[in-house]
Write an enzyme that holds these catalytic residues in place. Structure first.
Site, PDB file in Angstrom:
ATOM      1  N   GLY B   7       4.785 -14.832  16.976  1.00 19.32           N
ATOM      2  CA  GLY B   7       4.521 -15.343  15.777  1.00 19.32           C
ATOM      3  C   GLY B   7       5.664 -15.260  14.789  1.00 19.32           C
ATOM      4  N   GLY B  12       5.773 -11.515  10.844  1.00 17.35           N
ATOM      5  CA  GLY B  12       6.766 -12.080  12.895  1.00 17.35           C
ATOM      6  C   GLY B  12       8.121 -11.463  12.694  1.00 17.35           C
ATOM      7  N   ASN B  98      -5.182  -8.233  11.409  1.00 18.99           N
ATOM      8  CA  ASN B  98      -5.868  -7.555  10.391  1.00 18.99           C
ATOM      9  C   ASN B  98      -7.315  -7.562  10.844  1.00 18.99           C
ATOM     10  OD1 ASN B  98      -5.158  -6.506   7.939  1.00 18.99           O
ATOM     11  ND2 ASN B  98      -4.516  -8.781   7.282  1.00 18.99           N
ATOM     12  N   ALA B 124       4.506  -7.874   3.057  1.00 17.12           N
ATOM     13  CA  ALA B 124       5.242  -8.681   3.554  1.00 17.12           C
ATOM     14  C   ALA B 124       5.207 -10.300   2.553  1.00 17.12           C
ATOM     15  CB  ALA B 124       5.547  -8.669   5.041  1.00 17.12           C
ATOM     16  N   LYS B 179      -8.462   0.493   6.762  1.00 16.93           N
ATOM     17  CA  LYS B 179      -7.597  -0.296   6.973  1.00 16.93           C
ATOM     18  C   LYS B 179      -8.899  -1.670   6.805  1.00 16.93           C
ATOM     19  CE  LYS B 179      -3.540  -2.942   6.170  1.00 16.93           C
ATOM     20  NZ  LYS B 179      -3.351  -3.787   7.556  1.00 16.93           N
ATOM     21  N   ASN B 183      -9.330  -3.940   3.310  1.00 11.76           N
ATOM     22  CA  ASN B 183      -9.145  -5.163   3.305  1.00 11.76           C
ATOM     23  C   ASN B 183      -9.806  -5.924   2.145  1.00 11.76           C
ATOM     24  OD1 ASN B 183      -6.430  -5.646   4.327  1.00 11.76           O
ATOM     25  ND2 ASN B 183      -7.157  -5.571   6.655  1.00 11.76           N
ATOM     26  N   ASN B 187      -9.092  -8.084  -0.928  1.00  9.44           N
ATOM     27  CA  ASN B 187      -8.917  -9.682  -0.469  1.00  9.44           C
ATOM     28  C   ASN B 187      -9.602 -10.579  -0.935  1.00  9.44           C
ATOM     29  OD1 ASN B 187      -6.348 -10.048   0.996  1.00  9.44           O
ATOM     30  ND2 ASN B 187      -6.697  -8.214   2.595  1.00  9.44           N
ATOM     31  N   ASN B 197      -3.749  -6.969  -7.357  1.00  6.69           N
ATOM     32  CA  ASN B 197      -4.462  -6.310  -6.513  1.00  6.69           C
ATOM     33  C   ASN B 197      -4.430  -5.078  -8.057  1.00  6.69           C
ATOM     34  OD1 ASN B 197      -3.660  -7.814  -4.912  1.00  6.69           O
ATOM     35  ND2 ASN B 197      -2.959  -6.036  -2.570  1.00  6.69           N
ATOM     36  N   SER B 246      -2.353 -10.616   0.600  1.00  4.47           N
ATOM     37  CA  SER B 246      -2.398 -11.900   1.968  1.00  4.47           C
ATOM     38  C   SER B 246      -3.729 -12.896   1.373  1.00  4.47           C
ATOM     39  CB  SER B 246      -2.764 -10.911   3.096  1.00  4.47           C
ATOM     40  OG  SER B 246      -3.469 -10.897   3.540  1.00  4.47           O
TER      41      SER B 246
END
Lengths: 299, 299
Positions: B7, B12, B98, B124, B179, B183, B187, B197, B246
């Site tokens: 990936g 990745g 995730n 990232a 996590k 999320n 998210n 956020n 993300s």
């Protein structure tokens, strides 16, 4: 009566088509092309599978003197219409906007026109610049914004077709509040979820979210009769189960929605009363994202 | 170690760039063009305004034998990766997805590979096919999916740069659950509201909606320690206040989101336990509308 209808949307075309059976109608459009199309093709109205045609006058722009002017534009076009109307000689004007935000504008409008307020309880869908589908037969309830003798208009508007009754009421403000309550329950959710009205009561999670919007709106409007009103909202969902709400139609067609007139108005009133309305705040912002389709940029 | 990274997305590229300081790295991409670009341009990583370059191998497709393979693709591409991995000789594979939906797929995967699970606590953002911004320094916590001797891998992965620690834990499932909780709080809402956020705790109405999602997720996952976990969620919002989640990045870029791996997984678990989750149901459907941008059609 000599009636001018401002706006060539679904409600404008519906009013023009029905009222032309007893009155002399002129549709006042924004675009020249639409006026031209209405003049040359006439109006086409479809209801329960039957099609009816009507001949009316049409021209672009807000001009002329009428026995009654009916304003059918959406709230976000109201201000420019008010500016146009300010230049006309004193006459009678009936406003048919959704929501209640226009009441604030009309209160602040320095004018000598006689002002009436109406609530449209019809379902309608514009098919083309000269054609409309009458998807839900209801009534128009109307009254005087400021106290005055309404006998002449009442008599004239009693002459309307059976499927398009115009009913006079002193209680128009209450009617408007209940319509706003129904709108804020059905419109934002159907637009956000992309579902037809009936889905809101078919899916328990959606019904829960609708109830949240209902409770907040009820408290903001200071309405009692919670149980009767909730039954009313649910019954409208049932009656219009297969319909797309006007806000969903707007989102699908990429048009501006009536978010400000409906949710925005309630949030303004909430803020003034220091009432918290987290669900309505959330719906308002999500609708704004969906409207602007901000999928390529980030402010 | 000889490490293959499957990936070429943000995670990745981040893993490849950092791990190349102590290991021999090969990036396995889906597109030939990306492998070519990584080979010719090398990797570029930006962190706190500084830029670092790294040379790694790269090729398209899932082939080869490594001391460790790290799978960094999103959940909705996992199935095709599993199909590819099924054709390879037995090796060690670390999954960094995730959500928790992939656990169900891995349980049902008939394979002799050694499987590890990791949780990425880094921020990232992919900048180009060979460049990544390290927007939030965290750690990767990992453990063995099935009990086994992990000493060799643990020793090797202790050799990582300070800003990219890989920490072994037996409690990886708990870490994954927490996590997922974070999320599902951050998210969907940031994606629906198009906000960064920090806005979720700056606006009380948004915080209320986040709390609704939190309560539902907590109950579905059967987690105790409600107060500690809520403080944890709020602290992540604060720490990442200026970040785009993300899911928001995916919506903005018109990519498929991890809705199914995050909200979808929780809704499936809720249904199995007959727990009602009206807010998560609503978020799931609204995200689906926003993802598909169904603004021109109506199903």
């Amino acid at each position: 009566m000599n009636i001018g209808i401002i706006g060539g949307g679904a409600i404008g075309l519906l009013c023009a088509s029905y009222l032309s059976q007893h009155h002399d109608i002129t549709v006042l459009t924004r675009r020249k092309e639409q006026a031209e199309e209405i003049r040359t093709s006439g109006l086409k109205r479809t209801v329960k599978g039957e099609t009816f045609r009507a001949s009316v006058k049409a021209r672009a722009g807000i001009t002329g003197v009428f026995d009654l002017l009916i304003v059918t534009v959406k709230y976000h076009h109201l201000q420019e219409v008010l500016d146009g109307l300010s230049t006309l000689p004193r006459q009678r004007i009936l406003f048919l906007q959704n929501g209640m935000a226009h009441l604030l504008d009309l209160e602040n409008w320095d004018t000598s026109h006689s002002i009436y307020i109406g609530v449209v309880e019809h379902g309608a869908m514009k098919v083309s610049d000269h054609a409309v589908n009458h998807t839900g037969i209801g009534v128009i309830k109307w009254g005087a914004f400021h106290p005055e003798d309404t006998a002449a208009v009442r008599n004239a508007l009693n002459e309307t077709p059976a499927q398009f009754q115009m009913i006079y009421t002193d209680e128009w403000k209450k009617v408007l509040e209940e319509k706003l309550l129904v709108n804020v329950c059905i419109n934002p959710l159907t637009a956000l979820l992309h579902v037809k009205n009936g889905e809101l009561i078919a899916n328990p999670a959606y019904e829960y979210m609708m109830k949240c919007a209902f409770e907040e709106a009820l408290s903001i409007l200071g309405l009692a009769e919670k149980e009767r009103l909730w039954s009313h909202v649910v019954s409208i969902c049932k009656k219009t189960a297969a319909n797309q709400s006007s806000m969903l139609q707007d989102i699908v067609k990429g048009r501006e929605t009536e978010r400000k007139a409906i949710v925005g108005y309630l949030l303004k009133k909430a803020q003034a009363q220091e009432i918290t309305a987290p669900h309505l705040t959330f719906f308002n912002r999500s609708l704004e994202v969906l409207e602007k389709k901000q999928t390529k940029s980030f402010e």
